[in-house]
Design a protein around this motif. Structure first.
Motif, PDB file in Angstrom:
ATOM      1  N   ALA A  52      -5.650  13.230 -21.201  1.00 49.76           N
ATOM      2  CA  ALA A  52      -5.292  13.047 -19.796  1.00 49.76           C
ATOM      3  C   ALA A  52      -6.490  13.314 -18.888  1.00 49.76           C
ATOM      4  O   ALA A  52      -6.731  12.569 -17.931  1.00 49.76           O
ATOM      5  CB  ALA A  52      -4.120  13.960 -19.425  1.00 49.76           C
ATOM      6  N   ILE A  53      -7.235  14.361 -19.188  1.00 50.20           N
ATOM      7  CA  ILE A  53      -8.420  14.666 -18.379  1.00 50.20           C
ATOM      8  C   ILE A  53      -9.443  13.533 -18.493  1.00 50.20           C
ATOM      9  O   ILE A  53     -10.008  13.083 -17.493  1.00 50.20           O
ATOM     10  CB  ILE A  53      -9.032  16.023 -18.787  1.00 50.20           C
ATOM     11  N   VAL A 112      -1.946   6.696 -16.048  1.00 51.55           N
ATOM     12  CA  VAL A 112      -1.677   7.005 -17.461  1.00 51.55           C
ATOM     13  C   VAL A 112      -1.915   8.493 -17.720  1.00 51.55           C
ATOM     14  O   VAL A 112      -1.148   9.140 -18.441  1.00 51.55           O
ATOM     15  CB  VAL A 112      -2.539   6.142 -18.409  1.00 51.55           C
ATOM     16  N   ALA A 113      -2.964   9.030 -17.122  1.00 54.33           N
ATOM     17  CA  ALA A 113      -3.246  10.464 -17.280  1.00 54.33           C
ATOM     18  C   ALA A 113      -2.060  11.293 -16.781  1.00 54.33           C
ATOM     19  O   ALA A 113      -1.648  12.263 -17.437  1.00 54.33           O
ATOM     20  CB  ALA A 113      -4.518  10.843 -16.527  1.00 54.33           C
ATOM     21  N   LEU A 114      -1.504  10.901 -15.640  1.00 48.94           N
ATOM     22  CA  LEU A 114      -0.356  11.629 -15.098  1.00 48.94           C
ATOM     23  C   LEU A 114       0.887  11.463 -15.965  1.00 48.94           C
ATOM     24  O   LEU A 114       1.689  12.389 -16.104  1.00 48.94           O
ATOM     25  CB  LEU A 114      -0.086  11.177 -13.663  1.00 48.94           C
ATOM     26  N   VAL A 115       1.054  10.296 -16.574  1.00 48.90           N
ATOM     27  CA  VAL A 115       2.168  10.075 -17.505  1.00 48.90           C
ATOM     28  C   VAL A 115       2.033  10.996 -18.712  1.00 48.90           C
ATOM     29  O   VAL A 115       3.005  11.621 -19.147  1.00 48.90           O
ATOM     30  CB  VAL A 115       2.240   8.595 -17.949  1.00 48.90           C
ATOM     31  N   VAL A 174       0.848  -1.205   0.000  1.00 47.49           N
ATOM     32  CA  VAL A 174       0.000   0.000   0.000  1.00 47.49           C
ATOM     33  C   VAL A 174       0.880   1.251   0.000  1.00 47.49           C
ATOM     34  O   VAL A 174       0.628   2.198  -0.758  1.00 47.49           O
ATOM     35  CB  VAL A 174      -0.974  -0.012   1.198  1.00 47.49           C
ATOM     36  N   THR A 175       1.914   1.258   0.817  1.00 45.40           N
ATOM     37  CA  THR A 175       2.831   2.406   0.861  1.00 45.40           C
ATOM     38  C   THR A 175       3.498   2.604  -0.497  1.00 45.40           C
ATOM     39  O   THR A 175       3.581   3.729  -1.000  1.00 45.40           O
ATOM     40  CB  THR A 175       3.893   2.205   1.959  1.00 45.40           C
ATOM     41  N   GLY A 176       3.940   1.505  -1.098  1.00 47.72           N
ATOM     42  CA  GLY A 176       4.572   1.585  -2.408  1.00 47.72           C
ATOM     43  C   GLY A 176       3.660   2.171  -3.464  1.00 47.72           C
ATOM     44  O   GLY A 176       4.077   3.008  -4.271  1.00 47.72           O
ATOM     45  N   GLN A 177       2.391   1.738  -3.464  1.00 51.76           N
ATOM     46  CA  GLN A 177       1.476   2.261  -4.482  1.00 51.76           C
ATOM     47  C   GLN A 177       1.250   3.758  -4.289  1.00 51.76           C
ATOM     48  O   GLN A 177       1.204   4.507  -5.266  1.00 51.76           O
ATOM     49  CB  GLN A 177       0.167   1.475  -4.518  1.00 51.76           C
ATOM     50  N   PHE A 178       1.126   4.214  -3.047  1.00 54.32           N
ATOM     51  CA  PHE A 178       0.918   5.646  -2.832  1.00 54.32           C
ATOM     52  C   PHE A 178       2.171   6.459  -3.158  1.00 54.32           C
ATOM     53  O   PHE A 178       2.067   7.567  -3.687  1.00 54.32           O
ATOM     54  CB  PHE A 178       0.421   5.922  -1.408  1.00 54.32           C
ATOM     55  N   LEU A 179       3.346   5.906  -2.883  1.00 48.29           N
ATOM     56  CA  LEU A 179       4.578   6.606  -3.252  1.00 48.29           C
ATOM     57  C   LEU A 179       4.714   6.715  -4.770  1.00 48.29           C
ATOM     58  O   LEU A 179       5.130   7.766  -5.285  1.00 48.29           O
ATOM     59  CB  LEU A 179       5.794   5.893  -2.657  1.00 48.29           C
ATOM     60  N   LEU A 180       4.355   5.658  -5.484  1.00 46.07           N
ATOM     61  CA  LEU A 180       4.421   5.708  -6.949  1.00 46.07           C
ATOM     62  C   LEU A 180       3.407   6.694  -7.515  1.00 46.07           C
ATOM     63  O   LEU A 180       3.711   7.436  -8.460  1.00 46.07           O
ATOM     64  CB  LEU A 180       4.215   4.315  -7.533  1.00 46.07           C
ATOM     65  N   LEU A 181       2.208   6.730  -6.952  1.00 47.92           N
ATOM     66  CA  LEU A 181       1.207   7.709  -7.401  1.00 47.92           C
ATOM     67  C   LEU A 181       1.687   9.131  -7.118  1.00 47.92           C
ATOM     68  O   LEU A 181       1.522  10.028  -7.952  1.00 47.92           O
ATOM     69  CB  LEU A 181      -0.147   7.444  -6.744  1.00 47.92           C
ATOM     70  N   ALA A 182       2.301   9.337  -5.954  1.00 43.79           N
ATOM     71  CA  ALA A 182       2.852  10.660  -5.633  1.00 43.79           C
ATOM     72  C   ALA A 182       3.980  11.016  -6.602  1.00 43.79           C
ATOM     73  O   ALA A 182       4.075  12.165  -7.061  1.00 43.79           O
ATOM     74  CB  ALA A 182       3.348  10.693  -4.192  1.00 43.79           C
ATOM     75  N   ALA A 183       4.819  10.038  -6.929  1.00 42.26           N
ATOM     76  CA  ALA A 183       5.899  10.294  -7.895  1.00 42.26           C
ATOM     77  C   ALA A 183       5.311  10.723  -9.229  1.00 42.26           C
ATOM     78  O   ALA A 183       5.785  11.686  -9.850  1.00 42.26           O
ATOM     79  CB  ALA A 183       6.767   9.044  -8.057  1.00 42.26           C
ATOM     80  N   LEU A 184       4.268  10.024  -9.682  1.00 42.61           N
ATOM     81  CA  LEU A 184       3.636  10.400 -10.953  1.00 42.61           C
ATOM     82  C   LEU A 184       3.100  11.828 -10.914  1.00 42.61           C
ATOM     83  O   LEU A 184       3.150  12.543 -11.911  1.00 42.61           O
ATOM     84  CB  LEU A 184       2.508   9.421 -11.297  1.00 42.61           C
ATOM     85  N   ALA A 185       2.595  12.241  -9.766  1.00 46.81           N
ATOM     86  CA  ALA A 185       2.023  13.587  -9.643  1.00 46.81           C
ATOM     87  C   ALA A 185       3.094  14.670  -9.519  1.00 46.81           C
ATOM     88  O   ALA A 185       2.886  15.794  -9.979  1.00 46.81           O
ATOM     89  CB  ALA A 185       1.088  13.640  -8.434  1.00 46.81           C
ATOM     90  N   TRP A 198      10.827   9.178 -16.678  1.00 39.85           N
ATOM     91  CA  TRP A 198      10.613   8.809 -15.279  1.00 39.85           C
ATOM     92  C   TRP A 198       9.142   8.553 -14.989  1.00 39.85           C
ATOM     93  O   TRP A 198       8.806   7.664 -14.197  1.00 39.85           O
ATOM     94  CB  TRP A 198      11.175   9.876 -14.339  1.00 39.85           C
ATOM     95  N   HIS A 199       8.267   9.315 -15.615  1.00 44.21           N
ATOM     96  CA  HIS A 199       6.831   9.060 -15.458  1.00 44.21           C
ATOM     97  C   HIS A 199       6.464   7.691 -16.017  1.00 44.21           C
ATOM     98  O   HIS A 199       5.700   6.938 -15.392  1.00 44.21           O
ATOM     99  CB  HIS A 199       6.005  10.158 -16.149  1.00 44.21           C
ATOM    100  N   VAL A 200       6.994   7.372 -17.168  1.00 38.00           N
ATOM    101  CA  VAL A 200       6.711   6.074 -17.795  1.00 38.00           C
ATOM    102  C   VAL A 200       7.216   4.943 -16.897  1.00 38.00           C
ATOM    103  O   VAL A 200       6.497   3.968 -16.640  1.00 38.00           O
ATOM    104  CB  VAL A 200       7.328   5.992 -19.205  1.00 38.00           C
ATOM    105  N   VAL A 201       8.435   5.076 -16.389  1.00 35.57           N
ATOM    106  CA  VAL A 201       9.013   4.053 -15.512  1.00 35.57           C
ATOM    107  C   VAL A 201       8.185   3.910 -14.236  1.00 35.57           C
ATOM    108  O   VAL A 201       7.872   2.784 -13.813  1.00 35.57           O
ATOM    109  CB  VAL A 201      10.490   4.376 -15.191  1.00 35.57           C
ATOM    110  N   ALA A 202       7.812   5.024 -13.619  1.00 32.84           N
ATOM    111  CA  ALA A 202       7.011   4.969 -12.388  1.00 32.84           C
ATOM    112  C   ALA A 202       5.676   4.286 -12.645  1.00 32.84           C
ATOM    113  O   ALA A 202       5.209   3.488 -11.825  1.00 32.84           O
ATOM    114  CB  ALA A 202       6.799   6.379 -11.821  1.00 32.84           C
ATOM    115  N   TRP A 203       5.051   4.551 -13.795  1.00 25.70           N
ATOM    116  CA  TRP A 203       3.771   3.919 -14.117  1.00 25.70           C
ATOM    117  C   TRP A 203       3.949   2.418 -14.336  1.00 25.70           C
ATOM    118  O   TRP A 203       3.136   1.616 -13.861  1.00 25.70           O
ATOM    119  CB  TRP A 203       3.128   4.574 -15.342  1.00 25.70           C
TER     120      TRP A 203
END
Length: 168
Positions: free
Chosen positions: A51-52, A107-110, A22-33, A117-122
């Motif tokens: 994206a919208i 994907v929207a954030l990518v 769970v922590t990992g998924q939220f960190l990755l979502l934060a990274a994307l943002a 880096w966005h692609v890798v994080a996704w």
């Protein structure tokens, strides 16, 4: 079922793994943002509109998934004891609509981020959510006798795609 999928983890180990996922998924979502914007592609009006749209689809999937689970909802992949298996609403189309929504929103954030880096994080997010889903589903198969037949009918993240087969 394989020995790996029936293995009983000690409760504290299960909770620690669940918290890590769970922590990992939220960190990755934060990274994307919050990763710096890149220049892999132009973020023109078409990209922003896409994206919208994807962000809205992702948000709708997450909300429908949360509402559909009701009292069975938990942030952890460990199912709630005594929770009923939900197979109606959005769960009649997807077994994991919340995770599908997070991936779609990712994907929207990518698209907006436009960086490698966005692609890798996704990609890492998709891998993490896929692993988390498989672990969660092994527990659901053990908890609900009808989960395997449900999983054979309903796709994991996309309708009709990723159905369970014998031995999974």
């Amino acid at each position: 079922m394989s020995a790996r999928s029936t293995r009983a983890y000690p409760r504290t180990m299960k909770r620690a793994l669940a918290l890590g996922l769970v922590t990992g998924q939220f960190l990755l979502l934060a990274a994307l943002a919050f990763l710096p914007h890149g220049t892999l592609w132009a973020t023109n009006v078409g990209v922003i509109v896409a994206a919208i749209a994807l962000g809205l689809v992702g948000a709708v999937l997450v909300v429908l998934g949360v509402v559909g689970l009701g009292s069975a909802l938990t942030a952890s992949p460990i199912p709630r004891a005594e929770a009923q298996l939900v197979t109606t609403g959005v769960y009649g189309l997807l077994r994991s609509p919340i995770y599908a929504g997070l991936m779609t929103g990712g994907v929207a954030l990518v698209l907006v981020g436009a960086s490698a880096w966005h692609v890798v994080a996704w990609i890492v997010l998709v891998g993490l959510l896929s692993m988390k889903t498989r672990w969660e589903e092994r527990m659901l198969v053990a908890e609900h006798s009808d989960y395997r037949s449900y999983g054979a009918r309903v796709g994991r993240f996309v309708p009709g795609v990723g159905r369970l087969v014998s031995g999974e």
